[in-house]
Design an enzyme around this catalytic site. Structure first.
Site, PDB file in Angstrom:
ATOM      1  N   ASP A 152      49.943  40.106 -15.722  1.00 30.19           N
ATOM      2  CA  ASP A 152      49.284  40.966 -16.706  1.00 30.19           C
ATOM      3  C   ASP A 152      49.137  40.166 -18.008  1.00 30.19           C
ATOM      4  OD1 ASP A 152      48.690  42.858 -18.669  1.00 30.19           O
ATOM      5  OD2 ASP A 152      49.987  44.406 -17.789  1.00 30.19           O
ATOM      6  N   HIS A 153      47.889  39.873 -18.363  1.00 28.96           N
ATOM      7  CA  HIS A 153      47.655  38.991 -19.516  1.00 28.96           C
ATOM      8  C   HIS A 153      48.000  39.656 -20.847  1.00 28.96           C
ATOM      9  CE1 HIS A 153      46.530  35.388 -21.391  1.00 28.96           C
ATOM     10  NE2 HIS A 153      45.408  35.114 -20.749  1.00 28.96           N
TER      11      HIS A 153
END
Ligand code: CAO
Length: 439
Positions: free
Chosen positions: A411-412
């Protein structure tokens, strides 16, 4: 002759103690068979409980927040002559045209799938499908919104935790109600009805082009589809690929299986990966975390989920406290959980509390893939089939090494590329030499 009956929660699969999040009816209301009475929401699915028959509600036995299981009494209904007379009475004055049709049958089981969007009429063409899909509302409310051509993405819900309830949709349809903040609506960058907004899902008569067969999705598939869809749309995914040299580990695994032969335990590569994942998560704690608003919740426990392919669809059982278990213990538990999953007997608590997931397609094939993060986790490790690869450390001499392809999705919002690359390198180094787990 009038007769009163208690309406229980029907078979809702493996779900128990599911909180009531919305009550659609009140004492005195007339309902038809299949009208939704209440909505239940677990962390896996939202389920509407429909009325099994027509009648008049004489008592409501639950309140929002109560936890119900199969057989819990929801309300009491008067049926028979009195009810039939009332059932034919005019609809309540607040009902909108079309609202009665909107309460058509919903499955008593987890009805996570919403009705297919209508063919694009002038009213519904304006619906922003991405925002509609992301809106926090149950199946009955979604159905009502479709009937009234209301864009759910534009509504600010007044229910618990901002959930959109029936009255929000009805008020919005009449031209009132609070609009959702712009950030909540997942419209395309062009925004405001520009030509590049998401189009409604295409409605095609496939039979026009050749013979077809229609097969309903299983309950598990519907639940996982809704979860996967939300996770894919909401989480900015990036996948970093790498590989691990598992030549020595494979040799060790084969040797250990010979030694364990009499005990009946047969260890695959996956339990070693679970141990390597735990050690890597300890070194990179932000991967063993969840987003909670603006904060990151770092977990000091290591519950590792593993994707299991079952005849009914994908399930993710969880090995709790994997850090405290040996490889043979994990192997045994994994076998038991995978069997329960395949037999459709996995309990909700056996799928809850995961902190990180491994999805292994190693027994099947493939080289790399893009696993979808199992929210509220922030990363998932995808693994494919190992293969022999020519390796050289000097560009002159080559040796064959058993190589395991790794695909880490992250998850950036929480993790950046450098951390993900380091995570993969560390994980691969541990698999190359499991003695490193001790350090
Ligand atoms: N490379 C090469 N061989 C591998 C391997 C790998 N990475 N991983 C497993 N294998 C081998 C095993 O050693 C075993 O070989 P033998 O039969 O010769 O002993 C064979 O493949 C079958 O393994 P398995 O799948 O039964 O066991 P597992 O522990 O690797 O996996 C489970 C268990 C439950 C995870 C698996 O059966 C499964 O369901 N996998 C699918 C997961 C999935 O669908 N992921 C995708 C999610 S996204 O849609």
């Amino acid at each position: 002759m009038s007769q009163t009956i208690d309406i229980p929660v029907p078979d809702i699969g493996d779900f128990t103690d599911v909180p009531v999040i919305e009550i659609f009816v009140k004492v005195g209301d007339t309902v038809k068979a299949e009208d939704p009475l209440i909505s239940l929401e677990s962390d896996k699915a939202t389920m509407d409980v429909p009325s099994p028959q027509a009648g008049v509600v004489t008592a409501i036995r639950v309140k929002v927040g109560d936890k119900l299981s199969q057989g819990s009494i929801v309300l009491t209904l008067a049926s028979g002559d009195a009810a039939t007379a009332s059932a034919t009475a005019p609809a309540a004055p607040t009902a909108q045209p079309g609202a009665a049709a909107a309460t058509a049958a919903t499955s008593p089981a987890a009805s996570v799938a919403e009705p297919a969007p209508a063919a694009p009429t002038s009213a519904s063409a304006a619906i922003d499908e991405a925002a509609f899909a992301l809106a926090y509302a149950g199946p009955a409310v979604r159905k009502l919104a479709r009937e009234l051509a209301v864009n759910l993405g534009k509504i600010q819900g007044t229910g618990q935790h901002g959930r959109i309830v029936r009255t929000d949709v009805e008020r919005f349809a009449k031209g009132g109600g609070a609009a959702a903040p712009a950030a909540k609506a997942a419209s395309a960058p062009s925004g405001g009805g520009g030509g590049l907004d998401l189009l409604p899902w295409p409605k095609v008569d496939f039979a026009k082009f050749g013979p077809v067969e229609r097969k309903e999705l299983s309950r598990i598939k519907k639940i996982s589809a809704a979860n996967l869809h939300r996770n894919w749309v909401v989480i900015p995914h990036v996948t970093t690929h790498d590989e691990a040299d598992i030549t020595d580990l494979e040799q060790f695994r084969v040797q250990m299986n010979k030694e364990l032969e009499k005990s009946g335990v047969k260890v695959s590569m996956l339990p070693f990966m679970i141990k390597a994942a735990v050690a890597t998560l300890k070194k990179f704690p932000e991967f063993n975390a969840s987003l909670d608003g603006d904060a990151l919740v770092l977990k000091n426990y290591y519950h590792i989920g593993f994707a299991a392919d079952t005849p009914n669809g994908l399930m993710v059982p969880v090995i709790r406290d994997a850090d405290k278990k040996t490889v043979p213990e994990i192997t045994k538990e994994m076998g038991e959980l995978a069997k329960l999953a395949r037999d459709g007997k996995l309990k909700p608590d056996q799928m809850q509390g995961g902190t990180f997931t491994i999805s292994s397609l190693g027994g099947i094939g493939g080289i790399y893939f893009t696993p979808i993060i199992n929210a509220p986790e922030v990363a998932i490790m995808g693994v494919c089939k190992s293969y022999w690869k020519q390796h050289s450390s000097d560009g002159k001499t080559y040796t064959s090494r058993l190589t395991l392809p790794l695909s880490l999705s992250w998850d950036h919002r929480v993790i950046d590329g450098a951390a993900a690359a380091r995570f993969n390198v560390h994980f691969a180094n541990l698999l190359a030499d499991m003695r490193r787990v001790l350090f």
